[in-house]
Design a protein around this motif. Structure first.
Motif, PDB file in Angstrom:
ATOM      1  N   VAL B  80      -3.417  -0.599   2.323  1.00 35.73           N
ATOM      2  CA  VAL B  80      -2.256  -0.651   3.068  1.00 35.73           C
ATOM      3  C   VAL B  80      -1.102   0.044   2.226  1.00 35.73           C
ATOM      4  O   VAL B  80      -0.562  -0.240   1.226  1.00 35.73           O
ATOM      5  CB  VAL B  80      -1.658  -2.270   3.150  1.00 35.73           C
ATOM      6  N   ALA B 107       1.616  -5.293  -7.909  1.00 36.41           N
ATOM      7  CA  ALA B 107       1.927  -4.236  -8.672  1.00 36.41           C
ATOM      8  C   ALA B 107       3.262  -4.366  -9.216  1.00 36.41           C
ATOM      9  O   ALA B 107       4.542  -4.953  -8.162  1.00 36.41           O
ATOM     10  CB  ALA B 107       1.938  -2.772  -8.166  1.00 36.41           C
ATOM     11  N   VAL B 119       9.350   3.656  -5.218  1.00 36.10           N
ATOM     12  CA  VAL B 119       7.989   3.851  -5.615  1.00 36.10           C
ATOM     13  C   VAL B 119       6.973   3.664  -4.228  1.00 36.10           C
ATOM     14  O   VAL B 119       7.681   3.070  -3.203  1.00 36.10           O
ATOM     15  CB  VAL B 119       7.344   2.728  -6.409  1.00 36.10           C
ATOM     16  N   SER B 120       6.035   4.352  -4.178  1.00 35.29           N
ATOM     17  CA  SER B 120       5.031   4.258  -3.258  1.00 35.29           C
ATOM     18  C   SER B 120       3.551   4.073  -3.792  1.00 35.29           C
ATOM     19  O   SER B 120       3.359   4.653  -4.569  1.00 35.29           O
ATOM     20  CB  SER B 120       5.017   5.737  -2.517  1.00 35.29           C
ATOM     21  N   THR B 121       2.697   3.079  -3.208  1.00 37.47           N
ATOM     22  CA  THR B 121       1.481   3.033  -3.433  1.00 37.47           C
ATOM     23  C   THR B 121       0.534   2.664  -2.442  1.00 37.47           C
ATOM     24  O   THR B 121       1.141   2.162  -1.123  1.00 37.47           O
ATOM     25  CB  THR B 121       1.609   2.099  -4.699  1.00 37.47           C
ATOM     26  N   ARG B 122      -0.459   2.139  -2.670  1.00 41.58           N
ATOM     27  CA  ARG B 122      -1.462   1.708  -1.485  1.00 41.58           C
ATOM     28  C   ARG B 122      -1.810   0.186  -2.057  1.00 41.58           C
ATOM     29  O   ARG B 122      -2.365   0.035  -3.364  1.00 41.58           O
ATOM     30  CB  ARG B 122      -2.556   2.553  -1.251  1.00 41.58           C
ATOM     31  N   ILE B 123      -1.930  -0.815  -1.202  1.00 38.69           N
ATOM     32  CA  ILE B 123      -2.357  -2.258  -1.998  1.00 38.69           C
ATOM     33  C   ILE B 123      -3.468  -2.618  -0.893  1.00 38.69           C
ATOM     34  O   ILE B 123      -3.664  -2.204   0.175  1.00 38.69           O
ATOM     35  CB  ILE B 123      -1.078  -3.146  -1.822  1.00 38.69           C
TER      36      ILE B 123
END
Lengths: 103, 157
Positions: B80, B107, B119-123
């Protein structure tokens, strides 16, 4: 172990870092389909990014970060040609790091 | 509690377009804490206890200066994409929590003095739940939430 792909791009004084890390990010809750045993947890706990030796971002991650994690953030004050270093440590103590130049 | 966050988010999403271009990083004061990995926070079973362990408090103040970009419906809970942008001056850290995950804290990003509030990430998300972004600034916690529907869970087998 070249596990990290990183790009650092400066534009109007703001540097955008985009990184992809190759890592299983195993939660410890999944079962092996054949043996039915739990696959032990194996995930990155800490990612650090340094610009010219100063930490600009430290990420603390849990197992709920996706497999082969993607990370992006922005910081100010870097010039083209500066060195950006990204490193990670996982719960088994394995680690890797890479350096790139800001473009 | 959750309803309050949703309302805040609705308000926030209107304002976010205007403020997301603004930058708060110039006002940050230097600080550098390389904390040890907070096991208790990542193992905590609820949002409140995770924040207690991580930040020492769980009193969240709704803020329209935080915006979360995440899909309304995530087909695959294992990946996601979540982006958090904040214009709060002096943001020290951005944490991302998935409220109904077995361990909500996914995170936490500690920002340096020159790092922007982004910040940008995938979880991974186990099921439909609210994604909460918590920004720590000046000893206070600010938050915004966004509901993400998950059709296939990303935790477990």
């Amino acid at each position: 172990m070249a596990s990290i792909k990183i790009r650092a791009k400066a534009s109007d004084g703001v540097t955008t870092i985009k990184a992809l890390i190759k890592h299983p990010m195993e939660t410890g809750q999944r079962k092996d389909k054949k043996s039915g045993k739990l696959i032990p947890a194996h995930y990155i706990q800490e990612v650090t990014c340094e610009h010219n030796g100063t930490a600009v971002m430290t990420a603390l991650w849990g197992p709920a970060v996706s497999k082969n994690p993607y990370l992006s953030f922005k910081f100010k004050g870097a010039n083209a040609g500066d060195t950006v270093k990204l490193s990670w440590v996982d719960n088994k103590g394995e680690s890797d790091s890479t350096e790139t130049k800001v473009s | 509690m959750i309803n309050m966050k949703r309302r805040t988010f609705l308000k926030g999403s209107v304002a976010a377009g205007a403020v997301s271009a603004a930058v708060g990083a110039g006002l940050l004061t230097p600080r550098m804490v390389l904390a040890a990995w907070p096991t208790a926070a990542f193992e905590a079973g609820s949002v409140d206890s995770a924040l207690d362990a991580l930040a020492g408090a769980h009193q969240l103040e709704g803020s329209d200066k935080i915006s979360i970009r995440a899909p309304d419906i995530a087909e695959n809970g294992a990946v996601v994409p979540v982006s958090v942008t904040t214009t709060i001056a002096g943001a020290e850290s951005i944490s991302i929590l998935a409220e109904k995950n077995a361990a909500p804290l996914t995170a936490s990003f500690n920002l340096g003095p020159n790092t922007e509030g982004y910040v940008s990430t995938r979880i991974k998300m186990g099921k439909t739940s609210s994604v909460i972004a918590v920004v720590k600034a000046g000893g206070k916690l600010y938050s915004t939430g966004k509901e993400v529907k998950v059709t296939i869970g990303g935790c477990g087998g």
